[in-house]
Scaffold this motif. Structure first.
Motif, short mmCIF file in Angstrom:
data_model
loop_
_atom_site.label_atom_id
_atom_site.label_comp_id
_atom_site.label_asym_id
_atom_site.label_seq_id
_atom_site.Cartn_x
_atom_site.Cartn_y
_atom_site.Cartn_z
N THR A 13 -36.15 27.14 2.26
CA THR A 13 -35.05 26.89 2.22
C THR A 13 -34.74 27.67 0.69
N PRO A 14 -33.14 27.89 0.37
CA PRO A 14 -33.09 28.67 -0.97
C PRO A 14 -33.38 27.57 -1.91
N GLU A 15 -33.09 26.19 -1.83
CA GLU A 15 -33.25 25.02 -2.61
C GLU A 15 -34.86 25.05 -3.24
N GLU A 16 -35.57 25.15 -1.97
CA GLU A 16 -36.99 25.30 -2.30
C GLU A 16 -37.33 26.29 -3.07
N ALA A 17 -36.75 27.64 -2.89
CA ALA A 17 -36.82 28.63 -3.80
C ALA A 17 -36.42 28.25 -5.21
N GLY A 18 -35.43 27.50 -5.27
CA GLY A 18 -34.62 27.26 -6.54
C GLY A 18 -35.92 26.41 -7.45
N ARG A 19 -36.57 25.65 -6.70
CA ARG A 19 -37.34 24.55 -7.37
C ARG A 19 -38.73 25.37 -7.65
N LEU A 20 -39.12 26.36 -6.84
CA LEU A 20 -40.31 27.11 -7.12
C LEU A 20 -40.20 28.16 -8.53
N THR A 60 -27.29 33.82 -5.84
CA THR A 60 -29.02 33.33 -5.44
C THR A 60 -29.46 32.41 -6.65
N PRO A 61 -29.16 32.62 -7.80
CA PRO A 61 -29.85 31.73 -8.71
C PRO A 61 -29.29 30.22 -8.77
N LEU A 62 -28.11 30.01 -8.28
CA LEU A 62 -27.51 28.70 -8.46
C LEU A 62 -28.46 27.48 -8.16
N VAL A 81 -39.57 37.43 -12.30
CA VAL A 81 -39.30 36.49 -11.05
C VAL A 81 -38.19 37.05 -10.61
N MET A 82 -38.39 37.28 -9.21
CA MET A 82 -37.21 37.79 -8.32
C MET A 82 -37.08 36.82 -7.33
N ILE A 83 -35.87 36.05 -7.01
CA ILE A 83 -35.41 35.29 -6.10
C ILE A 83 -34.63 36.03 -4.92
N VAL A 84 -34.90 35.99 -3.74
CA VAL A 84 -34.19 36.68 -2.77
C VAL A 84 -33.97 35.67 -1.71
N THR A 85 -32.70 35.32 -1.06
CA THR A 85 -32.35 34.50 0.01
C THR A 85 -31.46 34.87 1.04
N GLY A 86 -31.59 34.48 2.15
CA GLY A 86 -30.59 34.98 3.22
C GLY A 86 -30.97 36.21 3.82
N LEU A 121 -44.02 48.91 -9.77
CA LEU A 121 -44.74 49.58 -10.62
C LEU A 121 -45.10 48.33 -11.80
N HIS A 122 -44.41 47.16 -11.69
CA HIS A 122 -44.59 46.32 -12.80
C HIS A 122 -45.74 45.48 -12.57
N PRO A 123 -46.47 45.15 -13.84
CA PRO A 123 -47.93 44.53 -13.56
C PRO A 123 -47.70 43.04 -13.38
N ASP A 124 -46.52 42.45 -13.48
CA ASP A 124 -46.40 41.19 -13.34
C ASP A 124 -45.06 40.52 -12.53
N VAL A 125 -45.13 40.78 -11.13
CA VAL A 125 -43.74 40.33 -10.44
C VAL A 125 -44.06 39.18 -9.55
N THR A 126 -43.11 38.11 -9.60
CA THR A 126 -43.39 37.03 -8.42
C THR A 126 -42.22 37.32 -7.67
N VAL A 127 -42.16 37.37 -6.18
CA VAL A 127 -40.98 37.49 -5.40
C VAL A 127 -41.11 36.03 -4.91
#
Ligand code: F6R
Length: 246
Positions: A11-18, A42-44, A197-202, A228-234
């Motif tokens: 869920t988007p809520e779980e993404a927010g918590r992570l 997305t960031p709400l 850190v990129m958050i993507v939901t929906g 090309l970035h060395p430290d990205v978390t999606v």
């Protein structure tokens, strides 16, 4: 590509918590860190979670500095749709951050190039962005960096595409009221962050998410540069992840 870390939630809520866990780790490791922030829907859930953790006393923003990605040109800070106001209402007014430690590009600046240069300088004076939060637009934009012929490097003024204006019209009374230009950190500004850190939901973001991370790196899909970035978390929910290659 191998260095992109993927977290798929239900869920988007779980993404927010992570995402909040990553913010918390960053702030605990460096209490005076610099965090790049985004607006949008997305960031709400993340912002709600940060507010809750601050209220619970587990997360202290007293030394944190923040720099927002973007702002509409022509909107005053207290305009209901300005990104400054969005940040106040959805995060800053509810946590113990110092107002002088939060910056958002000035949408009313008379001298836009000078304001953009001083925005970049302020981030540099703070020591650069430690953790940059991003969302993604349906056309692959990050911040307000729209698809174009080359990746813009620094904070700059940009004309908004019709796709972005109509995507954002849900917040305005009519399409006519959506500003036609904005100020945005550049792709270079974003890429200079030590961690992203990129958050993507929906489900509506599934196609562009796959294209951005598994297609070619091209300025017509601005988010593709993140490969090309060395430290990205999606962090994405299952709906947004539905078009990713297995
Ligand atoms: C806003 C920003 C934009 C949004 C993008 C997605 O500060 O940086 O790039 O992240 O337009 O918006 P939402 O989250 O509303 O789908």
């Amino acid at each position: 590509m191998l260095h992109v870390k993927w977290n798929i939630t239900q869920t988007p809520e779980e993404a927010g918590r992570l995402a909040a866990d990553l913010f918390e780790a960053q702030i605990h490791a460096k209490p005076a860190c610099v965090i790049g922030l985004a607006t949008g829907s997305t960031p709400l859930p993340l912002y709600r979670e940060l507010i809750a953790r601050n209220a619970a006393g587990t997360l202290d923003f007293s030394r944190v500095r923040t720099a927002n990605l973007d702002e509409y040109q022509g909107l005053a800070p207290d305009h209901p749709q300005s990104y400054r106001r969005f940040m106040q209402e959805n995060l800053f007014d509810h946590i113990n951050i110092r107002p002088e430690n939060t910056i958002v590009p000035d949408g009313l600046a008379a001298d836009i190039p000078a304001m953009c240069a001083s925005y970049e300088r302020q981030i540099e004076d703070w020591g650069g962005v430690d953790l940059q939060l991003l969302g993604i637009g349906h056309d692959g934009h990050i911040g307000f960096n729209e698809p174009c012929g080359e990746f813009p490097v620094h904070t700059h003024r940009i004309e908004l595409t019709e796709m972005t204006r109509s995507a954002n019209k849900r917040f305005f009374a009519s399409l006519d009221e959506v500003p036609s230009a904005a100020i945005s950190m550049g792709i270079g500004t974003v890429m200079a962050a030590r961690k992203i850190v990129m958050i993507v939901t929906g489900a509506d973001k599934a196609e562009i998410l796959a294209e951005a991370f598994f297609g070619p790196v091209v300025p017509s899909v601005p988010a593709s540069i993140l490969q090309l970035h060395p430290d990205v978390t999606v962090i994405c929910d299952a709906a947004a992840a539905s078009r990713l290659p297995r």
